[in-house]
Design a protein around this motif. Structure first.
Motif, PDB file in Angstrom:
ATOM      1  N   ALA A 131     -39.725  49.408 -24.770  1.00  0.00           N
ATOM      2  CA  ALA A 131     -39.262  50.615 -25.462  1.00  0.00           C
ATOM      3  C   ALA A 131     -40.388  51.328 -26.199  1.00  0.00           C
ATOM      4  N   GLU A 132     -40.202  52.622 -26.405  1.00  0.00           N
ATOM      5  CA  GLU A 132     -40.985  53.499 -27.276  1.00  0.00           C
ATOM      6  C   GLU A 132     -42.327  53.960 -26.700  1.00  0.00           C
ATOM      7  N   ARG A 133     -42.689  53.481 -25.497  1.00  0.00           N
ATOM      8  CA  ARG A 133     -43.960  53.965 -24.945  1.00  0.00           C
ATOM      9  C   ARG A 133     -43.989  54.015 -23.431  1.00  0.00           C
ATOM     10  N   MET A 134     -42.951  53.601 -22.734  1.00  0.00           N
ATOM     11  CA  MET A 134     -42.942  53.646 -21.272  1.00  0.00           C
ATOM     12  C   MET A 134     -42.278  54.926 -20.783  1.00  0.00           C
ATOM     13  N   LYS A 135     -42.804  55.467 -19.692  1.00  0.00           N
ATOM     14  CA  LYS A 135     -42.194  56.624 -19.057  1.00  0.00           C
ATOM     15  C   LYS A 135     -40.821  56.252 -18.506  1.00  0.00           C
ATOM     16  N   LEU A 136     -39.871  57.138 -18.713  1.00  0.00           N
ATOM     17  CA  LEU A 136     -38.507  56.888 -18.256  1.00  0.00           C
ATOM     18  C   LEU A 136     -38.449  56.660 -16.748  1.00  0.00           C
ATOM     19  N   TRP A 137     -39.141  57.490 -15.975  1.00  0.00           N
ATOM     20  CA  TRP A 137     -39.035  57.398 -14.524  1.00  0.00           C
ATOM     21  C   TRP A 137     -39.790  56.195 -13.982  1.00  0.00           C
ATOM     22  N   ALA A 138     -40.811  55.750 -14.675  1.00  0.00           N
ATOM     23  CA  ALA A 138     -41.478  54.509 -14.283  1.00  0.00           C
ATOM     24  C   ALA A 138     -40.533  53.323 -14.457  1.00  0.00           C
ATOM     25  N   PHE A 139     -39.799  53.322 -15.558  1.00  0.00           N
ATOM     26  CA  PHE A 139     -38.822  52.262 -15.806  1.00  0.00           C
ATOM     27  C   PHE A 139     -37.734  52.264 -14.735  1.00  0.00           C
ATOM     28  N   LEU A 140     -37.222  53.450 -14.403  1.00  0.00           N
ATOM     29  CA  LEU A 140     -36.147  53.539 -13.413  1.00  0.00           C
ATOM     30  C   LEU A 140     -36.636  53.135 -12.026  1.00  0.00           C
ATOM     31  N   ALA A 141     -37.879  53.447 -11.707  1.00  0.00           N
ATOM     32  CA  ALA A 141     -38.435  53.026 -10.420  1.00  0.00           C
ATOM     33  C   ALA A 141     -38.478  51.507 -10.327  1.00  0.00           C
ATOM     34  N   PHE A 142     -38.872  50.867 -11.422  1.00  0.00           N
ATOM     35  CA  PHE A 142     -38.879  49.404 -11.420  1.00  0.00           C
ATOM     36  C   PHE A 142     -37.465  48.850 -11.307  1.00  0.00           C
ATOM     37  N   GLY A 388     -48.217  56.116 -13.327  1.00  0.00           N
ATOM     38  CA  GLY A 388     -48.532  55.719 -14.694  1.00  0.00           C
ATOM     39  C   GLY A 388     -47.326  55.108 -15.385  1.00  0.00           C
ATOM     40  N   LEU A 389     -47.585  54.209 -16.315  1.00  0.00           N
ATOM     41  CA  LEU A 389     -46.506  53.545 -17.052  1.00  0.00           C
ATOM     42  C   LEU A 389     -46.245  54.173 -18.412  1.00  0.00           C
ATOM     43  N   ARG A 390     -47.315  54.615 -19.095  1.00  0.00           N
ATOM     44  CA  ARG A 390     -47.189  55.066 -20.482  1.00  0.00           C
ATOM     45  C   ARG A 390     -47.089  56.576 -20.593  1.00  0.00           C
ATOM     46  N   VAL A 391     -46.338  56.987 -21.598  1.00  0.00           N
ATOM     47  CA  VAL A 391     -46.371  58.397 -21.980  1.00  0.00           C
ATOM     48  C   VAL A 391     -47.707  58.679 -22.665  1.00  0.00           C
ATOM     49  N   SER A 392     -48.025  59.941 -22.871  1.00  0.00           N
ATOM     50  CA  SER A 392     -49.277  60.280 -23.537  1.00  0.00           C
ATOM     51  C   SER A 392     -49.233  59.846 -24.997  1.00  0.00           C
ATOM     52  N   GLU A 393     -50.416  59.742 -25.595  1.00  0.00           N
ATOM     53  CA  GLU A 393     -50.490  59.342 -27.003  1.00  0.00           C
ATOM     54  C   GLU A 393     -49.766  60.342 -27.893  1.00  0.00           C
ATOM     55  N   GLU A 394     -49.869  61.611 -27.545  1.00  0.00           N
ATOM     56  CA  GLU A 394     -49.183  62.646 -28.328  1.00  0.00           C
ATOM     57  C   GLU A 394     -47.667  62.501 -28.224  1.00  0.00           C
ATOM     58  N   ASP A 395     -47.174  62.280 -27.004  1.00  0.00           N
ATOM     59  CA  ASP A 395     -45.734  62.113 -26.821  1.00  0.00           C
ATOM     60  C   ASP A 395     -45.219  60.863 -27.522  1.00  0.00           C
ATOM     61  N   GLU A 396     -46.023  59.810 -27.512  1.00  0.00           N
ATOM     62  CA  GLU A 396     -45.627  58.593 -28.207  1.00  0.00           C
ATOM     63  C   GLU A 396     -45.532  58.841 -29.710  1.00  0.00           C
ATOM     64  N   TYR A 397     -46.468  59.611 -30.229  1.00  0.00           N
ATOM     65  CA  TYR A 397     -46.449  59.915 -31.668  1.00  0.00           C
ATOM     66  C   TYR A 397     -45.247  60.774 -32.029  1.00  0.00           C
ATOM     67  N   GLU A 398     -44.959  61.768 -31.194  1.00  0.00           N
ATOM     68  CA  GLU A 398     -43.828  62.659 -31.469  1.00  0.00           C
ATOM     69  C   GLU A 398     -42.488  61.989 -31.189  1.00  0.00           C
ATOM     70  N   GLY A 399     -42.504  61.013 -30.332  1.00  0.00           N
ATOM     71  CA  GLY A 399     -41.276  60.333 -29.934  1.00  0.00           C
ATOM     72  C   GLY A 399     -40.922  60.672 -28.501  1.00  0.00           C
ATOM     73  N   VAL A 400     -40.498  59.660 -27.737  1.00  0.00           N
ATOM     74  CA  VAL A 400     -40.219  59.889 -26.322  1.00  0.00           C
ATOM     75  C   VAL A 400     -38.895  60.606 -26.086  1.00  0.00           C
ATOM     76  N   ASP A 401     -38.078  60.777 -27.117  1.00  0.00           N
ATOM     77  CA  ASP A 401     -36.826  61.519 -26.945  1.00  0.00           C
ATOM     78  C   ASP A 401     -37.089  62.931 -26.438  1.00  0.00           C
ATOM     79  N   ILE A 402     -37.982  63.642 -27.102  1.00  0.00           N
ATOM     80  CA  ILE A 402     -38.288  65.011 -26.718  1.00  0.00           C
ATOM     81  C   ILE A 402     -39.081  65.040 -25.415  1.00  0.00           C
ATOM     82  N   ALA A 403     -40.077  64.166 -25.300  1.00  0.00           N
ATOM     83  CA  ALA A 403     -40.954  64.176 -24.130  1.00  0.00           C
ATOM     84  C   ALA A 403     -40.210  63.822 -22.846  1.00  0.00           C
ATOM     85  N   GLU A 404     -39.300  62.859 -22.908  1.00  0.00           N
ATOM     86  CA  GLU A 404     -38.642  62.356 -21.707  1.00  0.00           C
ATOM     87  C   GLU A 404     -37.240  62.920 -21.491  1.00  0.00           C
ATOM     88  N   CYS A 405     -36.551  63.267 -22.576  1.00  0.00           N
ATOM     89  CA  CYS A 405     -35.149  63.694 -22.458  1.00  0.00           C
ATOM     90  C   CYS A 405     -34.890  65.106 -22.980  1.00  0.00           C
TER      91      CYS A 405
END
Length: 416
Positions: A131-142, A388-405
């Motif tokens: 949680a909190e740093r993995m890309k949503l679509w990378a997780f779903l692919a796995f 890639g597995l991780r979101v960017s450092e900026e997206d991680e700081y802002e929160g993956v809610d906005i970046a991914e959803c």
């Protein structure tokens, strides 16, 4: 009354019981969603909820397409399963045996439903650890590969007639097949993913990232506890005879007491180590007890079940601390709860079940861990190369809610 006249009634009762237990296990998906969303930070809540509901749908579809056939289509004593018929294939048998020679039967569709919700449970374990740093679509692919191939292969070994089953491996409801497998896949992902930014300082300091909603996490724990009665109780497979009904009652009692033992042990250990009653450790202690008793909830006495759960409650606290020392960042403690407690539960089976062998149990642990870890490491590695597995450092700081959803779970607290 002629015993043959009872078969339709037994068929109906066992099928109905199986379906109700499956529905209880499905409700555990809500438990995972609430537990994980309570233990992550507010800015990552929507994304973890999205993971949990989408993985459930993916798990059901992929297990229907090929997972069920892989898990139950192989030859006895084999290593590689066969690709058999889909659950809906017209050539598939409509009923499956609910026990030994001449036992009553239950619907094959009920069997599929019960098995498919176990698949989703296994994958749910992974979502909290990354949680909190993995890309949503990378997780779903796995999740697609995990539910279609990785989980069914080791499930075939232990439950579908593979080499572990013929060797005498005992895993009543999935301490190894479900929980250890999920934790192992999570461990492989965490190793490649890395820790959250700021979790581990250069000077060795470990920084706590408190969860946003502990009432929600506690509710999630209670939902999982409730669903576990279906998880373990349904694994008796039937209850239309006196002996099976008594066994189900023992399973329910032992499941409940193991959770209580784990909870209380974690409370005491946390009080000794931290001087406080750490709620997150208490929640994980209860879940650890449930995981441990899942390997064999029918044969222990009530006291033995409580002690098995208590040992798991102690282990989980020290394992969570040890993983932090190793800089393996698991936001919800999933690897410790489901992995270490799953191993302990499997190795504890011979303590109450004389038909179990410690050596065979150890073989099961090694086989499941090795297969799932290597296969998961390969899949995670390929996903990392491709997208890639991780979101960017900026997206991680802002929160993956906005970046991914594109939305927040608690907008009134963070936006004007």
């Amino acid at each position: 009354m002629d015993s043959t006249a009872l078969i339709p009634l037994q068929y109906a009762l066992d099928t109905f019981y199986f379906l109700i237990c499956g529905a209880l296990v499905m409700w555990m998906a809500a438990g995972f969603a609430m537990l994980e969303s309570g233990l992550v930070r507010a800015k990552n809540t929507t994304e973890i909820l999205t993971k949990n509901i989408v993985l459930y749908g993916l798990a059901c579809v992929m297990y229907m397409l090929c997972g069920y056939a892989l898990m139950y289509g192989g030859d006895a004593g084999g290593v590689l399963p066969n690709l058999g018929a889909l659950i809906g294939d017209e050539h598939a048998a409509e009923v499956v045996a609910a026990g030994g020679e001449g036992a009553p039967y239950y619907s094959k569709r009920a069997d599929f439903f019960f098995q498919v919700v176990f698949t989703a449970t296994c994958m749910s374990i992974v979502s909290g650890a990354v949680a909190e740093r993995m890309k949503l679509w990378a997780f779903l692919a796995f999740a697609v590969v995990m539910c279609a191939v990785i989980y069914p292969v080791e499930g075939y070994w232990a439950w579908g007639g593979g080499f572990l089953k013929t060797a005498g491996f005992k895993d009543f409801a999935g301490s190894g097949v479900v929980h250890l497998a999920g934790a192992t896949a999570a461990l492989a992902g965490v190793i490649l993913l890395g820790a959250r930014k700021g979790k581990y300082a250069a000077n060795g300091q470990i920084n706590a990232f408190p969860g946003a909603n502990l009432p929600l996490a506690t509710l999630g724990c209670f939902i999982l506890w409730f669903g576990w009665f279906g998880f373990n109780g349904g694994s008796q497979l039937k209850m239309s005879t006196i002996s099976d009904a008594n066994a189900v009652a023992s399973v329910f009692v032992n499941t409940n007491l193991a959770a209580c033992g784990g909870l209380l042990a974690a409370l005491v250990v946390a009080r000794i180590l931290f001087g406080k009653a750490d709620l997150t450790m208490i929640l994980n202690g209860a879940l650890a007890g449930l995981v441990a008793i899942t390997a064999e909830p029918a044969t222990p006495t009530a006291v033995q079940a409580s002690l098995i759960g208590a040992v798991a409650g102690v282990l989980v606290v020290f394992c969570i601390l040890a993983l932090d020392k190793l800089h393996l960042d698991d936001p919800v403690g999933a690897i410790s709860v489901h992995g270490v407690s799953g191993i302990w539960g499997l190795l504890a089976v011979p303590l109450s079940n004389p038909a179990a062998s410690f050596g065979v149990q150890l073989l099961g642990v090694a086989s499941i861990f090795t297969w799932v870890f290597l296969a998961s490491l390969l899949v995670w590695g390929l996903i990392k190369l491709i997208m890639g597995l991780r979101v960017s450092e900026e997206d991680e700081y802002e929160g993956v809610d906005i970046a991914e959803c594109g939305m927040e779970a608690y907008p009134e607290f963070t936006r004007k």
